[in-house]
Write an enzyme that holds these catalytic residues in place. Structure first.
Site, PDB file in Angstrom:
ATOM      1  N   LYS A 157      -1.173  11.196   2.919  1.00  0.00           N
ATOM      2  CA  LYS A 157      -0.478  10.280   2.003  1.00  0.00           C
ATOM      3  C   LYS A 157       0.997  10.708   1.966  1.00  0.00           C
ATOM      4  O   LYS A 157       1.486  11.271   0.986  1.00  0.00           O
ATOM      5  CB  LYS A 157      -1.128  10.322   0.618  1.00  0.00           C
ATOM      6  CG  LYS A 157      -0.889   9.061  -0.187  1.00  0.00           C
ATOM      7  CD  LYS A 157      -1.799   9.003  -1.386  1.00  0.00           C
ATOM      8  CE  LYS A 157      -1.387   7.912  -2.358  1.00  0.00           C
ATOM      9  NZ  LYS A 157      -1.416   6.544  -1.823  1.00  0.00           N
TER      10      LYS A 157
HETATM   11  N1  PPE Z   1      -4.535   2.754   1.430  1.00  0.00           N
HETATM   12  C1  PPE Z   1      -3.236   2.939   1.132  1.00  0.00           C
HETATM   13  C2  PPE Z   1      -2.208   2.692   2.174  1.00  0.00           C
HETATM   14  C3  PPE Z   1      -2.902   3.377  -0.137  1.00  0.00           C
HETATM   15  O1  PPE Z   1      -1.618   3.580  -0.439  1.00  0.00           O
HETATM   16  C4  PPE Z   1      -3.905   3.588  -1.112  1.00  0.00           C
HETATM   17  C5  PPE Z   1      -3.558   4.047  -2.494  1.00  0.00           C
HETATM   18  C6  PPE Z   1      -5.252   3.363  -0.747  1.00  0.00           C
HETATM   19  C7  PPE Z   1      -5.514   2.951   0.542  1.00  0.00           C
HETATM   20  C8  PPE Z   1      -6.378   3.621  -1.690  1.00  0.00           C
HETATM   21  O2  PPE Z   1      -6.532   4.990  -1.917  1.00  0.00           O
HETATM   22  P1  PPE Z   1      -7.132   5.574  -3.269  1.00  0.00           P
HETATM   23  O3  PPE Z   1      -6.108   5.379  -4.329  1.00  0.00           O
HETATM   24  O4  PPE Z   1      -7.387   7.004  -2.966  1.00  0.00           O
HETATM   25  O5  PPE Z   1      -8.378   4.829  -3.559  1.00  0.00           O
HETATM   26  N2  PPE Z   1      -2.291   3.631  -2.962  1.00  0.00           N
HETATM   27  C9  PPE Z   1      -1.671   4.319  -4.079  1.00  0.00           C
HETATM   28  C10 PPE Z   1      -0.232   3.882  -4.260  1.00  0.00           C
HETATM   29  C11 PPE Z   1      -0.056   2.514  -4.795  1.00  0.00           C
HETATM   30  C12 PPE Z   1       1.338   2.199  -5.242  1.00  0.00           C
HETATM   31  O6  PPE Z   1       1.577   1.002  -5.450  1.00  0.00           O
HETATM   32  O7  PPE Z   1       2.175   3.104  -5.433  1.00  0.00           O
HETATM   33  C13 PPE Z   1      -2.471   4.137  -5.357  1.00  0.00           C
HETATM   34  O8  PPE Z   1      -3.277   3.234  -5.464  1.00  0.00           O
HETATM   35  O9  PPE Z   1      -2.261   4.932  -6.261  1.00  0.00           O
END
Ligand code: PPE
Length: 309
Positions: A157
């Protein structure tokens, strides 16, 4: 964004306004920061952080990928996060830890820049609003592709990955959509700009595997756990673009987006209105559990103050 009272920075709780960096901070120039997005939900026993250990572990793994050695342990980061939520007095909030290379010599090769860590919290509604969670959102395929394997580390990330995400979501919003669906470099479904994607087809749940340039979402993992408990088959599969036009349901998951149903793709409504029955069932179980209204079967919640403390 409502300012909270404190930000935790490099081991100390400091006032929100004092959490500053120099313009020559290395990560500002080269995108090599690592972050997390975590939620604390309001429960009958006070605020509880969802999947604290999993998020902190992923942050440390992201740092390993970027070859950044954190000056704190996982246990110290978890304690700092819990204490910050407590000190900021949130009932529920979004939590944003960030690891970055601070000011020092510039040049692509990071050398002599201090590794800094901060955590901020703020109250944040669901990414696509309560309306999005309840009624679904309109999405469109992005003209951008997700990072190809061996280019950017999609499993980390890392801030730099979000250049791709921003191009995707800016284009989507310009076209009147809430979010963009992104294909990987081979043309298979990958994810949204900030969410993982699921399809329901013939009663089975499908989602792209990590090999399709996705972030291994923690919400994705929880949804897969709930589906297994409910006896709904889940399969990780390479999904061709066209599947979204005949599947029964589509939903997106993420910490910010929670479980957001999709009601149309490229201006073409799904056959049935969102949320479909499978999405709805998953939402019910998910929200009951994270809000402490149902037993915490998976041990997902860490209460900010010990119960009855
Ligand atoms: N893919 C991406 C590219 C992504 O950024 C997130 C989270 C996910 C999948 C889902 O991951 P998880 O949160 O572990 O279920 N994106 C983060 C950032 C969003 C933002 O707008 O800033 C989040 O959801 O916190």
């Amino acid at each position: 964004m409502q300012a909270s009272e404190f930000i935790w920075m490099d081991g100390e709780f400091i006032p929100f306004a004092d959490a500053r960096v120099h313009v020559l901070s290395h990560s500002l120039h080269y995108g090599n920061a690592v972050f997390e997005g975590i939620r604390a939900y309001s429960t009958p026993e006070g605020p509880a952080v969802l999947q604290l250990g999993a998020h902190v572990k992923r942050m440390f793994r992201s740092c390993r990928v970027l070859d950044m050695a954190l000056p704190f342990s996982q246990a110290e980061m978890e304690a700092a996060i819990l204490e910050l939520v407590r000190r900021n007095g949130h009932k529920s909030c979004y939590i944003r830890p960030l690891v970055f290379r601070g000011a020092g010599p510039l040049g692509v090769l990071p050398k002599g820049n201090p590794i800094q860590v901060c955590v901020a919290t703020w109250e944040w509604d669901s990414l696509h609003g309560d309306g999005g969670v309840d009624a679904g959102v309109d999405v469109g395929f992005s003209s951008w592709r997700r990072m190809a394997p061996g280019t950017h580390p999609s499993m980390a990330k890392a801030s730099g990955n979000y250049l791709n995400s921003q191009l995707v979501v800016q284009e989507a919003v310009r076209h009147g959509y809430a979010e963009g669906l992104v294909l990987d470099v081979d043309g298979y479904l990958s994810e949204g700009s900030g969410e993982n994607v699921f399809l329901v087809e013939d009663g089975e749940i499908l989602t792209p595997p990590i090999g399709n340039s996705i972030l291994a979402g923690i919400t994705r993992g929880m949804v897969m756990e709930i589906a297994a408990e409910l006896g709904i088959p889940v399969r990780e599969a390479r999904i061709p673009r066209e599947a979204v036009f005949f599947c029964e349901e589509i939903f997106m998951t993420g910490t910010a987006a929670e479980i957001t149903p999709v009601r149309s793709v490229d201006g073409r409504p799904l056959e049935k209105s969102a949320p479909g029955p499978v999405t709805k069932r998953l939402q019910e179980v998910f929200f009951a559990r994270v809000k402490g209204e149902a037993p915490d079967k998976g041990g997902w919640l860490t209460h900010v103050s010990a119960p009855n403390a």
